[in-house]
Write a protein that holds these residues in place. Sequence first.
Motif, PDB file in Angstrom:
ATOM      1  N   VAL A  22       0.864  -1.074   0.025  1.00 60.79           N
ATOM      2  CA  VAL A  22      -0.140   0.001  -0.053  1.00 60.79           C
ATOM      3  C   VAL A  22       1.011   1.180   0.001  1.00 60.79           C
ATOM      4  CG1 VAL A  22      -1.915   1.296   1.441  1.00 60.79           C
ATOM      5  CG2 VAL A  22      -1.977  -1.342   1.150  1.00 60.79           C
ATOM      6  N   PHE A  23       2.138   1.054   0.736  1.00 59.63           N
ATOM      7  CA  PHE A  23       3.004   2.331   0.853  1.00 59.63           C
ATOM      8  C   PHE A  23       3.483   2.525  -0.456  1.00 59.63           C
ATOM      9  CE2 PHE A  23       6.977   4.315   1.494  1.00 59.63           C
ATOM     10  CZ  PHE A  23       6.815   5.255   2.309  1.00 59.63           C
ATOM     11  N   GLU A  24       3.951   1.628  -1.093  1.00 57.76           N
ATOM     12  CA  GLU A  24       4.678   1.735  -2.496  1.00 57.76           C
ATOM     13  C   GLU A  24       3.403   2.347  -3.459  1.00 57.76           C
ATOM     14  OE1 GLU A  24       7.547   1.522  -4.073  1.00 57.76           O
ATOM     15  OE2 GLU A  24       8.094   1.995  -1.761  1.00 57.76           O
ATOM     16  N   ALA A  25       2.316   2.135  -3.485  1.00 57.43           N
ATOM     17  CA  ALA A  25       1.318   2.309  -4.178  1.00 57.43           C
ATOM     18  C   ALA A  25       0.989   3.882  -4.116  1.00 57.43           C
ATOM     19  CB  ALA A  25      -0.213   1.464  -3.861  1.00 57.43           C
ATOM     20  N   ILE A  26       1.272   4.424  -2.889  1.00 56.75           N
ATOM     21  CA  ILE A  26       1.045   5.718  -2.609  1.00 56.75           C
ATOM     22  C   ILE A  26       2.480   6.617  -3.087  1.00 56.75           C
ATOM     23  CG2 ILE A  26       0.890   7.482  -0.793  1.00 56.75           C
ATOM     24  CD1 ILE A  26      -0.772   5.418   0.800  1.00 56.75           C
ATOM     25  N   VAL A  27       3.633   6.292  -3.055  1.00 58.23           N
ATOM     26  CA  VAL A  27       4.556   7.018  -3.062  1.00 58.23           C
ATOM     27  C   VAL A  27       5.276   6.734  -4.469  1.00 58.23           C
ATOM     28  CG1 VAL A  27       5.257   7.079  -0.544  1.00 58.23           C
ATOM     29  CG2 VAL A  27       6.124   5.256  -2.032  1.00 58.23           C
ATOM     30  N   ASP A  28       5.137   5.718  -5.105  1.00 55.93           N
ATOM     31  CA  ASP A  28       5.364   5.568  -6.337  1.00 55.93           C
ATOM     32  C   ASP A  28       4.613   6.097  -7.401  1.00 55.93           C
ATOM     33  OD1 ASP A  28       5.974   4.415  -8.955  1.00 55.93           O
ATOM     34  OD2 ASP A  28       6.722   2.517  -8.330  1.00 55.93           O
ATOM     35  N   SER A  40       3.348  12.556 -11.993  1.00 57.28           N
ATOM     36  CA  SER A  40       4.123  13.284 -11.023  1.00 57.28           C
ATOM     37  C   SER A  40       5.313  13.466 -11.418  1.00 57.28           C
ATOM     38  CB  SER A  40       3.986  12.582  -9.714  1.00 57.28           C
ATOM     39  OG  SER A  40       4.972  12.818  -8.719  1.00 57.28           O
ATOM     40  N   SER A  41       5.942  14.626 -10.793  1.00 56.07           N
ATOM     41  CA  SER A  41       7.483  14.867 -11.189  1.00 56.07           C
ATOM     42  C   SER A  41       8.220  13.957 -10.415  1.00 56.07           C
ATOM     43  CB  SER A  41       7.677  16.505 -10.807  1.00 56.07           C
ATOM     44  OG  SER A  41       7.489  16.668  -9.673  1.00 56.07           O
ATOM     45  N   GLY A  42       7.796  13.050  -9.898  1.00 56.82           N
ATOM     46  CA  GLY A  42       8.674  12.344  -9.123  1.00 56.82           C
ATOM     47  C   GLY A  42       8.268  11.319  -7.853  1.00 56.82           C
ATOM     48  N   ARG A  43       9.137  10.436  -7.427  1.00 60.15           N
ATOM     49  CA  ARG A  43       8.575   9.798  -6.152  1.00 60.15           C
ATOM     50  C   ARG A  43       8.536  10.657  -4.845  1.00 60.15           C
ATOM     51  NH1 ARG A  43       9.062   4.146  -4.656  1.00 60.15           N
ATOM     52  NH2 ARG A  43       9.700   3.996  -2.429  1.00 60.15           N
ATOM     53  N   GLU A  48      10.841  16.866  -0.592  1.00 56.06           N
ATOM     54  CA  GLU A  48      10.804  17.243  -1.807  1.00 56.06           C
ATOM     55  C   GLU A  48       9.399  18.165  -2.189  1.00 56.06           C
ATOM     56  OE1 GLU A  48      12.665  16.190  -4.656  1.00 56.06           O
ATOM     57  OE2 GLU A  48      14.281  15.674  -3.118  1.00 56.06           O
ATOM     58  N   THR A  49       9.353  18.832  -3.301  1.00 59.45           N
ATOM     59  CA  THR A  49       8.138  19.425  -3.648  1.00 59.45           C
ATOM     60  C   THR A  49       8.061  18.856  -5.191  1.00 59.45           C
ATOM     61  OG1 THR A  49       8.320  21.421  -2.219  1.00 59.45           O
ATOM     62  CG2 THR A  49       6.757  21.503  -4.271  1.00 59.45           C
ATOM     63  N   LEU A  50       6.811  18.285  -5.199  1.00 59.09           N
ATOM     64  CA  LEU A  50       6.480  17.412  -6.485  1.00 59.09           C
ATOM     65  C   LEU A  50       5.250  18.267  -7.289  1.00 59.09           C
ATOM     66  CD1 LEU A  50       6.522  13.563  -5.338  1.00 59.09           C
ATOM     67  CD2 LEU A  50       8.223  14.807  -6.140  1.00 59.09           C
ATOM     68  N   THR A  51       5.124  18.089  -8.592  1.00 60.27           N
ATOM     69  CA  THR A  51       4.190  18.594  -9.298  1.00 60.27           C
ATOM     70  C   THR A  51       3.274  17.451  -9.608  1.00 60.27           C
ATOM     71  OG1 THR A  51       5.524  20.289  -9.935  1.00 60.27           O
ATOM     72  CG2 THR A  51       3.380  20.004 -11.109  1.00 60.27           C
ATOM     73  N   VAL A  63       3.016  19.631  -4.569  1.00 58.32           N
ATOM     74  CA  VAL A  63       2.727  19.041  -3.435  1.00 58.32           C
ATOM     75  C   VAL A  63       4.203  19.075  -2.593  1.00 58.32           C
ATOM     76  CG1 VAL A  63       2.044  16.589  -2.663  1.00 58.32           C
ATOM     77  CG2 VAL A  63       0.829  17.529  -4.679  1.00 58.32           C
ATOM     78  N   GLU A  64       3.887  19.549  -1.548  1.00 56.41           N
ATOM     79  CA  GLU A  64       5.215  19.560  -0.578  1.00 56.41           C
ATOM     80  C   GLU A  64       5.072  18.448   0.543  1.00 56.41           C
ATOM     81  OE1 GLU A  64       6.908  22.566   3.027  1.00 56.41           O
ATOM     82  OE2 GLU A  64       5.403  23.070   1.622  1.00 56.41           O
ATOM     83  N   LEU A  65       6.045  17.517   0.264  1.00 53.73           N
ATOM     84  CA  LEU A  65       6.238  16.429   1.389  1.00 53.73           C
ATOM     85  C   LEU A  65       6.899  16.680   2.676  1.00 53.73           C
ATOM     86  CD1 LEU A  65       6.852  14.456  -1.879  1.00 53.73           C
ATOM     87  CD2 LEU A  65       5.139  13.821  -0.148  1.00 53.73           C
ATOM     88  N   THR A  66       6.257  16.933   3.546  1.00 53.42           N
ATOM     89  CA  THR A  66       6.647  17.248   4.792  1.00 53.42           C
ATOM     90  C   THR A  66       7.019  16.195   5.726  1.00 53.42           C
ATOM     91  OG1 THR A  66       4.321  17.266   5.507  1.00 53.42           O
ATOM     92  CG2 THR A  66       5.412  19.237   5.207  1.00 53.42           C
ATOM     93  N   ARG A  67       6.627  14.903   5.507  1.00 51.81           N
ATOM     94  CA  ARG A  67       7.195  13.813   6.654  1.00 51.81           C
ATOM     95  C   ARG A  67       6.717  12.504   5.785  1.00 51.81           C
ATOM     96  NH1 ARG A  67       4.193  13.516  11.588  1.00 51.81           N
ATOM     97  NH2 ARG A  67       4.904  11.703  12.565  1.00 51.81           N
ATOM     98  N   ILE A  68       7.585  11.729   5.829  1.00 49.09           N
ATOM     99  CA  ILE A  68       7.474  10.240   5.233  1.00 49.09           C
ATOM    100  C   ILE A  68       7.972   9.304   6.232  1.00 49.09           C
ATOM    101  CG2 ILE A  68       7.734   8.649   3.432  1.00 49.09           C
ATOM    102  CD1 ILE A  68       6.976  10.801   1.428  1.00 49.09           C
ATOM    103  N   LYS A  69       7.154   8.250   6.699  1.00 50.38           N
ATOM    104  CA  LYS A  69       7.808   7.288   7.536  1.00 50.38           C
ATOM    105  C   LYS A  69       7.509   6.026   6.885  1.00 50.38           C
ATOM    106  CE  LYS A  69       7.469   6.024  12.219  1.00 50.38           C
ATOM    107  NZ  LYS A  69       6.688   5.828  13.457  1.00 50.38           N
ATOM    108  N   LYS A  70       8.350   5.080   6.402  1.00 49.93           N
ATOM    109  CA  LYS A  70       8.393   3.939   5.422  1.00 49.93           C
ATOM    110  C   LYS A  70       7.109   3.013   5.891  1.00 49.93           C
ATOM    111  CE  LYS A  70      10.656   0.627   3.017  1.00 49.93           C
ATOM    112  NZ  LYS A  70       9.845   0.268   1.857  1.00 49.93           N
ATOM    113  N   ASP A  71       6.188   2.900   5.206  1.00 47.12           N
ATOM    114  CA  ASP A  71       5.219   1.742   5.422  1.00 47.12           C
ATOM    115  C   ASP A  71       4.223   2.263   6.373  1.00 47.12           C
ATOM    116  OD1 ASP A  71       6.481   0.325   3.542  1.00 47.12           O
ATOM    117  OD2 ASP A  71       7.243  -1.111   4.857  1.00 47.12           O
TER     118      ASP A  71
END
Length: 155
Positions: A22-28, A40-43, A48-51, A63-71
């Motif tokens: 599920v995590f990979e389906a969100i971040v990929d 998307s401009s990236g993973r 990161e800030t993605l478009t 889209v400004e990614l403020t926090r990511i905790k794997k899975d």
Amino acid sequence: EPAMKELEIHSALQIGKPKDVVFEAIVDPDKMSNYFISESSGRMEEGETLTWKFPEFDMRFPVELTRIKKDELVEFKWEGNPGKTLKVEIKLESVGNNATLVKITEGKMENDKEGLEWYGRNSGGWANFLACMKAYLEYDINLRKGGFDFMKGEM
């Protein structure tokens, strides 16, 4: 009882796949393009800030990614309503052997006309996100494809 001052969206759905899938389906972005965005401009990586681009709109959204905790967690800020930067939290919790509860929170907005319109629109949007993700991950179906073509040109 005092009136609710601020509105916050809460949406949740159980998906019959383990947290890492599920995590990979969100971040990929290649996976997410099967149920939510068109590109998307990236993973998704913390800091990161993605478009993002959606299939039914010509506009691109930062889209400004403020926090990511794997899975466990994906947190970002975006223009959830025109002119308003809002925080989105997507939390993943294991349920049983092979399922994941996906909980989404977005907010907050004032409890006024603009806030209520946002609440209705984005509550439906996140419910749709979850249903489309479930259809994609469990059945390999892209539910979103063509589903919002009627909205083209509205934004």
